[in-house]
Scaffold this motif. Structure first.
Motif, PDB file in Angstrom:
ATOM      1  N   CYS A   1       0.668  -1.170   0.478  1.00 26.73           N
ATOM      2  CA  CYS A   1       0.317  -0.001  -0.213  1.00 26.73           C
ATOM      3  C   CYS A   1       0.772   1.285  -0.355  1.00 26.73           C
ATOM      4  CB  CYS A   1      -0.449  -0.307   0.959  1.00 26.73           C
ATOM      5  SG  CYS A   1      -2.486  -1.412   1.591  1.00 26.73           S
ATOM      6  N   LEU A   2       1.998   1.154   0.653  1.00 24.64           N
ATOM      7  CA  LEU A   2       3.254   2.485   0.929  1.00 24.64           C
ATOM      8  C   LEU A   2       3.222   2.932  -0.841  1.00 24.64           C
ATOM      9  CD1 LEU A   2       4.731   2.060   3.901  1.00 24.64           C
ATOM     10  CD2 LEU A   2       2.861   3.095   3.839  1.00 24.64           C
ATOM     11  N   ALA A   3       3.973   1.726  -1.598  1.00 23.97           N
ATOM     12  CA  ALA A   3       4.421   1.203  -2.865  1.00 23.97           C
ATOM     13  C   ALA A   3       3.104   1.955  -3.637  1.00 23.97           C
ATOM     14  CB  ALA A   3       4.875   0.421  -3.052  1.00 23.97           C
ATOM     15  N   ALA A   4       2.127   1.651  -3.644  1.00 25.39           N
ATOM     16  CA  ALA A   4       0.625   2.339  -4.359  1.00 25.39           C
ATOM     17  C   ALA A   4       0.590   4.020  -4.327  1.00 25.39           C
ATOM     18  CB  ALA A   4      -0.164   1.207  -4.345  1.00 25.39           C
ATOM     19  N   SER A   5       0.636   4.351  -3.118  1.00 29.29           N
ATOM     20  CA  SER A   5       0.325   5.671  -2.833  1.00 29.29           C
ATOM     21  C   SER A   5       1.496   6.911  -2.846  1.00 29.29           C
ATOM     22  CB  SER A   5       0.228   5.912  -1.388  1.00 29.29           C
ATOM     23  OG  SER A   5      -0.072   7.166  -1.245  1.00 29.29           O
ATOM     24  N   GLY A   6       2.737   5.668  -3.102  1.00 34.27           N
ATOM     25  CA  GLY A   6       3.691   6.763  -3.856  1.00 34.27           C
ATOM     26  C   GLY A   6       4.597   6.629  -5.224  1.00 34.27           C
ATOM     27  N   ALA A   7       3.479   5.556  -5.837  1.00 36.82           N
ATOM     28  CA  ALA A   7       4.138   5.186  -7.214  1.00 36.82           C
ATOM     29  C   ALA A   7       3.611   6.689  -7.911  1.00 36.82           C
ATOM     30  CB  ALA A   7       2.989   3.842  -7.592  1.00 36.82           C
ATOM     31  N   PHE A   8       4.252   7.640  -8.453  1.00 37.37           N
ATOM     32  CA  PHE A   8       4.699   8.992  -9.036  1.00 37.37           C
ATOM     33  C   PHE A   8       4.459   8.638 -10.313  1.00 37.37           C
ATOM     34  CE2 PHE A   8       5.873  12.920 -10.793  1.00 37.37           C
ATOM     35  CZ  PHE A   8       5.802  13.784 -10.215  1.00 37.37           C
ATOM     36  N   PRO A   9       3.438   9.420 -11.061  1.00 34.95           N
ATOM     37  CA  PRO A   9       3.278   8.764 -12.239  1.00 34.95           C
ATOM     38  C   PRO A   9       4.369   8.597 -13.458  1.00 34.95           C
ATOM     39  CG  PRO A   9       1.446  10.142 -11.472  1.00 34.95           C
ATOM     40  CD  PRO A   9       2.570  10.110 -10.951  1.00 34.95           C
TER      41      PRO A   9
END
Length: 768
Positions: free
Chosen positions: A218-226
């Motif tokens: 979830c942390l990786a998803a929230s921080g996945a800058f386009p």
């Protein structure tokens, strides 16, 4: 005596009633006394209730909201330092993007100082790109990275581009280790501080609030800058940075139960075109269009609103993390009175050993999402199996090995619990791109100018297979063809074919000097052609070494182009051999290593030849090469290397002699570089060589080097201990090297006190 209960007491009802009856029996009670007693009865019950309510007055719950902002979000750590100094107990945390990452780790129990230490020691380059250590790559993958200057992926005859610059595996590995103590937790309310984070569904644009699931995921998803990071897949949905839809989740934290909100905002305001830097700057600007509209209202809802100075920093300014954290502290200090008013004397307790969490006892390994690869392939890359206890370094190295193959667009994993052990659950997405066009250029003084065109195709015939064809055009046309089926821990199968050729004035005539004597010359004009075809098996040994063997066919054609002879074949024979090898290589870089060691050992037993010169007899060649590099100062690396080889057999025809001299060409057959002597100057059926060198990177990617090498080479030098005496040949070299996109650009000036000659060699591009 009339019984009077104590005001505020909580006498049990049956005791009170008994006393009341006794009072009536003993004395005649007038009605007015009865009324008074009734009043006292009810009043005595009311007083404890009011007293108890006063004792349980609820303290206000404090929520912390952390906005996204990439590297600018490191300012959150500075703010957290001041929150801790004020003695504030945080009851709820909500964050987006970098705010989610800092907030999620804080929710796991890390102190602000611990977070400062963690982020200060990270590789700033690795955070924003998949920096895969060279030691995690197979020899095939190392060759791929150290030969080709440009790789173009093709799908349906069109060049394709990835959905993100990085898969974010480095960050994901970091999150998995840092959240070790909560690796089995799926409800974020069960963290030390209840937590939530925001992500965006990339297909629908929907805002998604994560309150449960795998925390690292979830942390990786929230921080996945386009564009910077690939979308993160969770349960069939794909997510990117939550800042696209909600970069300051104050409403969600209030819904958690927070009465008072401390908010930290590290968002940029809208910028003019002149102040927008790069593609990431444009994406940040687009993202801010929507979020900044709502920010004024959200700021008013925030009880303690903290806005650090992030001017001059970008979303990728991780190398300036120390300054950003300091700015966060300064911004929070301006709100010190408001923060102190919320303090309750609460003290945070350091995790201490959290970063040392290093114990995973694997019960099972489940792998999902693959079709064109086998389970053995995955286990071979991971280099660990179920039923073993592993460290986080082992875990991360295994996934780096998988990532190095470039066969997967996404690699995610999580840890579940089975009894007292861990179950590793891996989910991969195969790269749909199977065809690649690769290009390279090179120049050296042996092969001269060359342009390389490569076509690589994966999953051509079988699972796990790859075929690669190099076509080398230039002064000397050459080719390499390689087909390989990688079965991991099981035996893998391969076919190789390559052709090498060059023309050179040579002091080695491959006839032990007979041709030179016949022509009465010190050197002859030579054409060398070698065609090699191999079939082999190989596997991983002791989880580190590559061991294998096979059969080889060599067609060797050597001609003298001396004008007096009008071209004469020195040899034109096919040789058939069995061979074996053992390899290990942990150098950080092939051309400019900073640390690591390597070992290459192999033997070749030639059992048959078409025998052009009628002088063939069976023989075997043994050789070994090893070296070690260590950085002694920040930019100064020292290297020690030794190698040697010898031939066993009678009547050897010298076609497979070891040949030393020159620099800048890739190793092939038994040709080796040697400073102080020209190409093909030294030869013999046995040799031993040693070298020591220093490399100083005085400016990033600019290197100054010094090397000294020594050798004894000749015929049967190991039979009479001639190899152990003072070296017969020595040479030295000073050099400059520059790391470029096409490979190293080097100039080496060498000399030898033996022959008093000087040579200057140029080498451009990766060696092939």
């Amino acid at each position: 005596m009339f019984f009077k209960p104590k005001v505020g007491s909580q006498m049990p009802l049956f005791v009170f009633c008994g006393s009341f009856i006794k009072a009536i029996t003993d004395k005649a009670i007038e009605a007015k006394y009865f009324c008074l007693w009734s009043f006292l009865f009810f009043f005595s019950g009311l007083i404890p209730t009011v007293s108890s309510a006063q004792d349980t007055i609820k303290k206000p719950k404090i929520g912390l909201v952390l906005s996204g902002g990439g590297a600018k979000g490191l300012a959150h750590i500075g703010v957290l330092k001041e929150i801790e100094k004020a003695g504030i107990k945080i009851d709820y945390i909500g964050g987006t993007s970098m705010g989610a990452i800092v907030g999620g780790l804080y929710a796991c129990g890390y102190t602000a100082n611990e977070l400062d230490s963690i982020f200060s020691n990270l590789d700033s380059d690795a955070i924003i790109q998949d920096v895969i250590p060279r030691s995690n790559k197979t020899f095939y993958e190392k060759n791929n990275d150290e030969v080709y200057a440009l790789t173009l992926p093709f799908q349906n005859l069109r060049i394709t581009v990835p959905k993100g610059f990085s898969k974010g595996l480095y960050n994901y590995n970091l999150f998995s280790k840092l959240t070790h103590n909560y690796r089995h937790v799926r409800n974020f309310n069960e963290l030390k501080i209840p937590f939530l984070c925001i992500a965006t569904d990339v297909e629908t644009g929907e805002e998604v609030v994560f309150r449960e699931g795998s925390l690292p995921l979830c942390l990786a998803a929230s921080g996945a800058f386009p564009s910077l990071f690939s979308p993160v897949e969770i349960d069939g949905r794909y997510y990117i940075d939550g800042g696209v839809v909600n970069n300051y989740p104050i409403e969600e934290v209030k819904r958690m139960g927070a009465d008072i909100i401390i908010g930290v905002d590290v968002q940029d305001g809208l910028k003019t075109i002149d102040n927008i830097s790069g593609a990431t700057g444009v994406l940040v600007q687009i993202s801010n269009f929507k979020t900044l509209e709502k920010m004024n209202e959200k700021a008013k809802m925030t009880d303690v609103y903290i806005k650090p100075n992030i001017k001059g920093f970008s979303v990728i300014s991780f190398d300036l993390g120390g300054m950003i954290i300091k700015n966060g502290e300064q911004a929070a200090q301006k709100k010190s009175e408001e923060l102190k008013a919320l303090g309750s004397g609460y003290k945070t307790v350091p995790q201490k050993n959290s970063m040392r969490a290093d114990s995973l006892n694997l019960a099972e390994i489940h792998i999902e999402g693959y079709r064109n690869y086998t389970r053995s392939y995955f286990l071979g890359k991971l280099r660990f199996k179920p039923g073993y206890k592993i460290s986080y370094n082992d875990l991360h190295n295994g996934f780096n090995n998988l990532n190095a193959t470039q066969n997967f667009t996404s690699i995610k994993y999580k840890l579940a619990q089975e009894s007292e052990k861990d179950v590793l659950m891996i989910d991969v997405q195969e790269n749909p791109i199977k065809t690649f066009l690769k290009l390279g250029v090179h120049y050296d003084d042996l092969f001269k100018s060359a342009a390389l065109i490569n076509v690589t195709k994966k999953n051509l015939i079988f699972k796990n297979d790859v075929i690669s064809a190099d076509f080398i055009l230039g002064d000397n046309i050459r080719y390499n063809l390689d087909y390989y089926i990688d079965n991991g821990f099981h035996w893998s199968f391969g076919l190789k074919s390559n052709f090498e050729q060059f023309n050179k004035v040579s002091k080695t005539d491959f006839r032990n000097g007979q041709i030179k004597d016949m022509l009465n010359k010190e050197a002859i004009d030579l054409s060398y052609n070698s065609l090699s075809n191999k079939v082999y098996l190989q596997t991983i040994f002791a989880q580190k070494f590559l061991i294998g063997g096979g059969l080889e066919h060599n067609l060797i054609n050597i001609e003298s182009n001396d004008v007096q002879t009008a071209s004469m074949d020195i040899d034109n024979s096919s040789y058939y051999s069995a061979f074996g090898f053992l390899k290990f290589d942990s150098f950080t870089n092939k051309y400019f290593p900073k640390k690591g060691w390597y070992f290459f050992g192999d033997f070749q037993s030639c059992f048959y030849s078409t025998d052009y010169n009628n002088d063939f007899s069976k023989f075997s060649v043994f050789k070994a090469d090893m070296g070690i590099v260590q950085t002694v100062f920040k930019k100064l690396s020292l290297k020690a290397q030794t190698e040697g080889g010898f031939t066993v057999g009678e009547g050897v025809n010298h076609i497979f002699d070891f040949v030393l001299g020159g620099y800048g060409f890739h190793k092939f057959n038994n040709f080796r570089p040697f400073y102080g002597y020209n190409f093909l100057d030294l030869h013999g059926d046995s040799y031993v060589k040693g070298s020591v060198g220093a490399d100083y990177e005085f400016v990033k990617k600019n290197h100054l080097s010094f090397t000294a090498n020594f050798t004894n080479i000749g015929d049967k030098i190991f039979d009479n201990k001639a190899w152990f005496k003072k070296p017969d040949f020595s040479g030295y070299a000073l050099g400059y090297g520059l790391e470029t996109l096409i490979g190293p650009v080097e100039v080496k000036h060498s000399w030898s006190p033996d022959n008093r000659k000087h040579y200057t060699w140029f080498s451009v591009g990766f060696w092939f």
